[in-house]
Design a protein around this motif. Sequence first.
Motif, mmCIF file in Angstrom:
data_model
loop_
_atom_site.group_PDB
_atom_site.id
_atom_site.type_symbol
_atom_site.label_atom_id
_atom_site.label_comp_id
_atom_site.label_asym_id
_atom_site.label_seq_id
_atom_site.Cartn_x
_atom_site.Cartn_y
_atom_site.Cartn_z
ATOM 1 N N PHE A 6 0.840 -1.201 0.000
ATOM 2 C CA PHE A 6 0.000 0.000 0.000
ATOM 3 C C PHE A 6 0.875 1.251 0.000
ATOM 4 O O PHE A 6 0.607 2.219 -0.725
ATOM 5 N N ARG A 7 1.912 1.233 0.824
ATOM 6 C CA ARG A 7 2.803 2.391 0.909
ATOM 7 C C ARG A 7 3.522 2.628 -0.419
ATOM 8 O O ARG A 7 3.568 3.762 -0.915
ATOM 9 N N SER A 49 6.164 7.438 6.243
ATOM 10 C CA SER A 49 5.071 6.648 5.677
ATOM 11 C C SER A 49 4.124 6.200 6.788
ATOM 12 O O SER A 49 4.506 6.143 7.962
ATOM 13 N N PHE A 50 2.913 5.879 6.412
ATOM 14 C CA PHE A 50 1.903 5.453 7.380
ATOM 15 C C PHE A 50 2.157 4.018 7.840
ATOM 16 O O PHE A 50 2.800 3.214 7.164
ATOM 17 N N THR A 51 1.643 3.722 9.010
ATOM 18 C CA THR A 51 1.669 2.373 9.567
ATOM 19 C C THR A 51 0.232 1.896 9.748
ATOM 20 O O THR A 51 -0.726 2.680 9.576
ATOM 21 N N MET A 52 0.068 0.645 10.112
ATOM 22 C CA MET A 52 -1.280 0.147 10.385
ATOM 23 C C MET A 52 -1.910 0.927 11.527
ATOM 24 O O MET A 52 -3.106 1.248 11.494
ATOM 25 N N LYS A 53 -1.112 1.263 12.533
ATOM 26 C CA LYS A 53 -1.619 2.054 13.667
ATOM 27 C C LYS A 53 -2.129 3.412 13.184
ATOM 28 O O LYS A 53 -3.185 3.886 13.612
ATOM 29 N N ASP A 54 -1.388 4.039 12.278
ATOM 30 C CA ASP A 54 -1.822 5.331 11.725
ATOM 31 C C ASP A 54 -3.175 5.199 11.034
ATOM 32 O O ASP A 54 -4.060 6.053 11.194
ATOM 33 N N LEU A 55 -3.334 4.162 10.244
ATOM 34 C CA LEU A 55 -4.586 3.958 9.496
ATOM 35 C C LEU A 55 -5.769 3.814 10.449
ATOM 36 O O LEU A 55 -6.861 4.334 10.190
ATOM 37 N N HIS A 56 -5.553 3.116 11.546
ATOM 38 C CA HIS A 56 -6.635 2.935 12.520
ATOM 39 C C HIS A 56 -6.987 4.238 13.229
ATOM 40 O O HIS A 56 -8.106 4.392 13.722
ATOM 41 N N GLU A 57 -6.039 5.185 13.288
ATOM 42 C CA GLU A 57 -6.300 6.459 13.953
ATOM 43 C C GLU A 57 -7.018 7.460 13.046
ATOM 44 O O GLU A 57 -7.453 8.508 13.518
ATOM 45 N N MET A 58 -7.162 7.142 11.779
ATOM 46 C CA MET A 58 -7.830 8.046 10.832
ATOM 47 C C MET A 58 -9.347 7.883 10.946
ATOM 48 O O MET A 58 -10.028 7.422 10.015
#
Length: 534
Positions: free
Chosen positions: A172-173, A382-391
């Motif tokens: 994805f990144r 770059s984003f991480t899975m944790k970042d995606l969950h915080e969106m």
Amino acid sequence: MLNATKMVHFLDMFLQYKILALPVSPTVVILLVIIISLIVIYNKKYARLYKLLDSIPGPSALPIIGNTIEINVDHDEIFERLSGMRQLWGARTGFSKGWLGSNPYIFISKAEHVEPIMGSSKHINKSSDYNYLHPWLGTGLLTSSGCKWHIRRKILTPAFHFRILDDFIEVFREQSNLLVEKLAKEVGKGSFNIFPYITACTLDIVCETAMGWQSNAQNDSESDYVKAVYEIGSIIQQRQAKIWLQPDLLFRFSNLYKRHENCIKILHNASNKVIREKKEEVQKQKEKKTNKQDNNVTEDDSSVFGRKKRLAFLDLLIEASKGGTVLTNEDIREEVDTFLFEGHDTTSAGLCWLLFLLASNQKIQDKVASELKDIFGDSNRSFTMKDLHEMKYLDCCIKEALRLYPSVPFLARTLQEDIKLGKHIIPAGTTAMIVLYGLHRDPEVFRNPEIFNPDNFLPENSQGRHPFAYIPFSAGPRNCIGQKFALLEEKSVASSILRKYRVEAVDRREDLTLLGELILRPKNGIRLKLYPRN
């Protein structure tokens, strides 16, 4: 409906008085008996169906051809006609009827009427409308039914476990970053169509994550595969709407047939290439592993397992094939074709609609940008899975875009038994067409349903909502197996774009012509303007 009683009376007169004084041969009598018997059987079978459907609101239908004339319009108008039936005939009841030839349809756009169909394990068979996908997708997970569907679903479900999805973030990144680079040439240079960029990106993502194949669509502006997907979708929609194109024999004589076959060739060549190369890779890995075992050489299993996770979908299919004894090459190709199509085209449409709606609502776009700023600060990491969950707010925006413009605008099931909707009995054999475009615009569920309002999906506003009022990924036993994958992918791509650029709309929503083919997209794409994010 034909009158069998009168036909029997006619036969009696024919035999007694020898109408027209013609000689009556045994062959003629037998033929007449057969014809009248068939009419009697037809009337007995369909009399109840006609009687039950007669009380349901809907346009008047002609014998044999039904409402075909109403939808015999230009390609651009078909979606408007079909979705408009809700407003004309089903506003009060939440459903209306129509006839495509002699086949009855019920168009449903109320959650309480959707639930007994989509939530039931009895009505899992797709309607005959999906048969036109068979030359391309065969009878894979999307189009199969019964035992075959259960087996395929069981085989493929582990491919979308959250631990496997976490391993896809790297792809994805990579592809999101490449998309951002490609878009740089459009910054400050007027309007452009965002669809080709997004479609190429989503195709690259699904090919690499699920298939282990680098399609390089983002570096190929004239992808034959993407063009073939668009064209075959248009052809299939025309076959579904025009009864004279539905019989295979008549379709072969139409000017669409040659184009259809050319599309099939391109699409199948692509999937066969993926499978062939993957099998060769698997075979080489087996040989390599055998040689190391013979030489007592050990290796880190985690790297091998990590690779298998990343290519889980096609790995699972090849492993489940048991050398062709369980799944043949054709079986594998059915699923590869299904996921190449569903894994890129639906997500591509969802992303484009999301960007268009944000581009048309700068305040909401600014709120998304603010959320991303809170997560990433001034860094370019770059984003991480944790970042995606915080969106959280971006997640609401994605869901709201799918409410207004569901990637798949219609779902269809063949009713296996009678069901009751309100005061009406819908007989078995009827095609239930779930109109998501109307279902998601129910004013009793979504206040001001035409307004783009991500707050509709804040926890406090979603609580207590009917579970079948919002089903962009279908619902019940046949819900979309890849919906978590799709939502993570949308977040990944959208956040990458919005961190770098501000998007501005060129067209107004009311000026777009919608094409409700396999996927809901605007006729002429979506034009945006791009500016650097300050």
